[in-house]
Scaffold this motif. Structure first.
Motif, PDB file in Angstrom:
ATOM      1  N   SER A 167     167.658 -19.563 -25.388  1.00 41.21           N
ATOM      2  CA  SER A 167     168.167 -20.596 -24.480  1.00 41.21           C
ATOM      3  C   SER A 167     169.544 -20.280 -23.900  1.00 41.21           C
ATOM      4  N   SER A 168     170.149 -19.164 -24.318  1.00 40.12           N
ATOM      5  CA  SER A 168     171.517 -18.877 -23.869  1.00 40.12           C
ATOM      6  C   SER A 168     171.572 -18.631 -22.366  1.00 40.12           C
ATOM      7  N   ASN A 169     172.596 -19.183 -21.738  1.00 43.83           N
ATOM      8  CA  ASN A 169     172.877 -19.006 -20.304  1.00 43.83           C
ATOM      9  C   ASN A 169     171.813 -19.618 -19.386  1.00 43.83           C
ATOM     10  N   LEU A 170     170.975 -20.498 -19.913  1.00 44.13           N
ATOM     11  CA  LEU A 170     169.981 -21.156 -19.080  1.00 44.13           C
ATOM     12  C   LEU A 170     170.485 -22.532 -18.647  1.00 44.13           C
ATOM     13  N   ASP A 171     170.189 -22.896 -17.392  1.00 43.32           N
ATOM     14  CA  ASP A 171     170.499 -24.253 -16.963  1.00 43.32           C
ATOM     15  C   ASP A 171     169.496 -25.203 -17.621  1.00 43.32           C
ATOM     16  N   PRO A 172     169.760 -26.515 -17.605  1.00 43.12           N
ATOM     17  CA  PRO A 172     168.888 -27.451 -18.335  1.00 43.12           C
ATOM     18  C   PRO A 172     167.423 -27.365 -17.937  1.00 43.12           C
ATOM     19  N   ALA A 173     167.126 -27.212 -16.637  1.00 44.83           N
ATOM     20  CA  ALA A 173     165.730 -27.150 -16.205  1.00 44.83           C
ATOM     21  C   ALA A 173     165.053 -25.885 -16.729  1.00 44.83           C
ATOM     22  N   SER A 174     165.753 -24.752 -16.642  1.00 45.55           N
ATOM     23  CA  SER A 174     165.179 -23.493 -17.141  1.00 45.55           C
ATOM     24  C   SER A 174     164.991 -23.534 -18.647  1.00 45.55           C
ATOM     25  N   ASP A 186     150.110 -19.150 -28.335  1.00 43.04           N
ATOM     26  CA  ASP A 186     149.382 -19.047 -29.594  1.00 43.04           C
ATOM     27  C   ASP A 186     149.820 -17.765 -30.304  1.00 43.04           C
ATOM     28  N   VAL A 187     151.052 -17.789 -30.794  1.00 39.20           N
ATOM     29  CA  VAL A 187     151.623 -16.605 -31.431  1.00 39.20           C
ATOM     30  C   VAL A 187     152.662 -17.075 -32.443  1.00 39.20           C
ATOM     31  N   THR A 188     152.836 -16.316 -33.510  1.00 38.51           N
ATOM     32  CA  THR A 188     153.870 -16.605 -34.492  1.00 38.51           C
ATOM     33  C   THR A 188     155.235 -16.333 -33.871  1.00 38.51           C
ATOM     34  N   VAL A 189     156.195 -17.234 -34.097  1.00 42.45           N
ATOM     35  CA  VAL A 189     157.507 -17.122 -33.465  1.00 42.45           C
ATOM     36  C   VAL A 189     158.613 -17.114 -34.517  1.00 42.45           C
ATOM     37  N   LEU A 190     159.535 -16.164 -34.372  1.00 44.47           N
ATOM     38  CA  LEU A 190     160.790 -16.163 -35.116  1.00 44.47           C
ATOM     39  C   LEU A 190     161.898 -16.219 -34.080  1.00 44.47           C
ATOM     40  N   MET A 191     162.668 -17.295 -34.091  1.00 43.16           N
ATOM     41  CA  MET A 191     163.661 -17.532 -33.048  1.00 43.16           C
ATOM     42  C   MET A 191     165.071 -17.513 -33.638  1.00 43.16           C
ATOM     43  N   VAL A 192     165.863 -16.530 -33.226  1.00 42.76           N
ATOM     44  CA  VAL A 192     167.260 -16.436 -33.638  1.00 42.76           C
ATOM     45  C   VAL A 192     168.075 -17.255 -32.649  1.00 42.76           C
ATOM     46  N   THR A 193     168.808 -18.244 -33.149  1.00 34.90           N
ATOM     47  CA  THR A 193     169.515 -19.099 -32.204  1.00 34.90           C
ATOM     48  C   THR A 193     170.718 -19.785 -32.834  1.00 34.90           C
ATOM     49  N   HIS A 194     171.728 -20.025 -31.990  1.00 37.19           N
ATOM     50  CA  HIS A 194     172.832 -20.926 -32.333  1.00 37.19           C
ATOM     51  C   HIS A 194     172.602 -22.312 -31.742  1.00 37.19           C
ATOM     52  N   LEU A 196     171.099 -25.376 -31.990  1.00 41.29           N
ATOM     53  CA  LEU A 196     170.418 -26.100 -33.057  1.00 41.29           C
ATOM     54  C   LEU A 196     169.457 -27.177 -32.538  1.00 41.29           C
ATOM     55  N   PRO A 197     169.793 -27.892 -31.453  1.00 36.90           N
ATOM     56  CA  PRO A 197     168.770 -28.802 -30.901  1.00 36.90           C
ATOM     57  C   PRO A 197     167.510 -28.074 -30.457  1.00 36.90           C
ATOM     58  N   TYR A 198     167.659 -26.866 -29.895  1.00 33.74           N
ATOM     59  CA  TYR A 198     166.489 -26.079 -29.475  1.00 33.74           C
ATOM     60  C   TYR A 198     165.667 -25.679 -30.699  1.00 33.74           C
ATOM     61  N   ALA A 199     166.354 -25.305 -31.778  1.00 31.11           N
ATOM     62  CA  ALA A 199     165.664 -24.967 -33.016  1.00 31.11           C
ATOM     63  C   ALA A 199     164.858 -26.153 -33.521  1.00 31.11           C
ATOM     64  N   LEU A 200     165.445 -27.338 -33.479  1.00 35.80           N
ATOM     65  CA  LEU A 200     164.755 -28.536 -33.949  1.00 35.80           C
ATOM     66  C   LEU A 200     163.567 -28.871 -33.056  1.00 35.80           C
ATOM     67  N   GLU A 201     163.735 -28.676 -31.755  1.00 39.21           N
ATOM     68  CA  GLU A 201     162.675 -28.986 -30.803  1.00 39.21           C
ATOM     69  C   GLU A 201     161.461 -28.074 -30.976  1.00 39.21           C
TER      70      GLU A 201
END
Length: 251
Positions: A167-174, A186-194, A196-201
């Motif tokens: 999600s870094s450097n993306l505007d809200p719509a993107s 339909d794939v297993t996802v490992l998401m590295v992120t700071h 935290l709302p995106y992680a929760l979502e």
């Protein structure tokens, strides 16, 4: 439980300058899971990710992808199974057209003709970029380039999609559009992120890495509402965001 699609056991790694980045990390991810990898800068997240498809290696412990050990003789197949989308899409886009970029990986596996065209078309359709197939990547917006970068990995038909700060450097719509795309895959996802709302979502489970060790592995909502854990490991929620008020977990 079934065999994990990603099975990291006792992974320890030191860089040539002597800096020890990982200390006996265990991580097990099963098919279809979406897992957020959280932690402060310098926690070892990037070092861990670079072990998942053999970019780094030579330390202690082991990494297996669907039972296949990550070692030199298996690297081509491992790198097909584990697709990494880097933070900067320009690290992955270097051809003259979107179509050529998305087809680059499968073509290197020997695909050609109708099957290669099918892979490219399917990957671009998944990220909503089919109409841009003949555009030069540098003519696209940053958010569009990130979606094409995701497509370059999806075209390999990976078992695990690893996303570095998606999600870094993306505007809200993107940001919202990418979240919708990631939920649909339909794939297993490992998401590295700071983020935290995106992680929760997007991720029902979160693993916290700190000082090269796993310090928490629990439902994301549980992690984000553990005030002591958050403070100890320098995890900060955005001002005004209270995960306790979130009524539903990721879909």
């Amino acid at each position: 439980m079934t065999t994990p699609v990603l099975d990291v056991r006792g992974l320890a790694f030191a860089y040539p300058d002597g800096h020890q980045a990982l200390f006996g990390v265990d991580l097990h991810v099963h098919q279809g899971e979406r897992v957020a990898l959280l932690g402060p800068n310098g926690a070892g997240k990037t070092t861990l990710v670079l072990h998942l498809n053999g970019i780094l290696g030579g330390g202690a412990g082991s990494v297996h992808v669907s039972g296949l050990p990550v070692e030199k003789k298996n690297l081509q197949e491992v790198r097909r199974r584990v697709g990494i989308v880097f933070q900067d899409p320009d690290d992955q886009l270097f051809m003259g057209s979107v179509r050529a970029d998305v087809g680059f990986g499968p073509a290197n596996l020997g695909l050609k003709g109708a099957e290669l065209d099918r892979r490219v078309a399917a990957a671009l359709e998944q990220v909503g970029m089919a109409e841009y197939a003949d555009r030069p990547p540098h003519h696209l917006s940053f958010g569009q380039r990130r979606r094409v970068a995701v497509a370059t990995v999806l075209a390999m038909e990976p078992e695990i999609l690893v996303l570095d700060e998606p999600s870094s450097n993306l505007d809200p719509a993107s940001r919202r559009e990418l979240a919708d795309i990631l939920r649909s895959l339909d794939v297993t996802v490992l998401m590295v992120t700071h983020d935290l709302p995106y992680a929760l979502e997007l991720c029902s489970r979160a693993v916290v890495l700190s000082d090269g060790q796993v310090v928490a592995d629990a439902p994301t909502l549980e992690v984000l509402t553990d005030d002591e854990l958050m403070a100890t490991h320098r995890l900060e929620l955005p001002w005004g965001f209270d995960p306790r008020r979130i009524g539903s977990l990721p879909r």
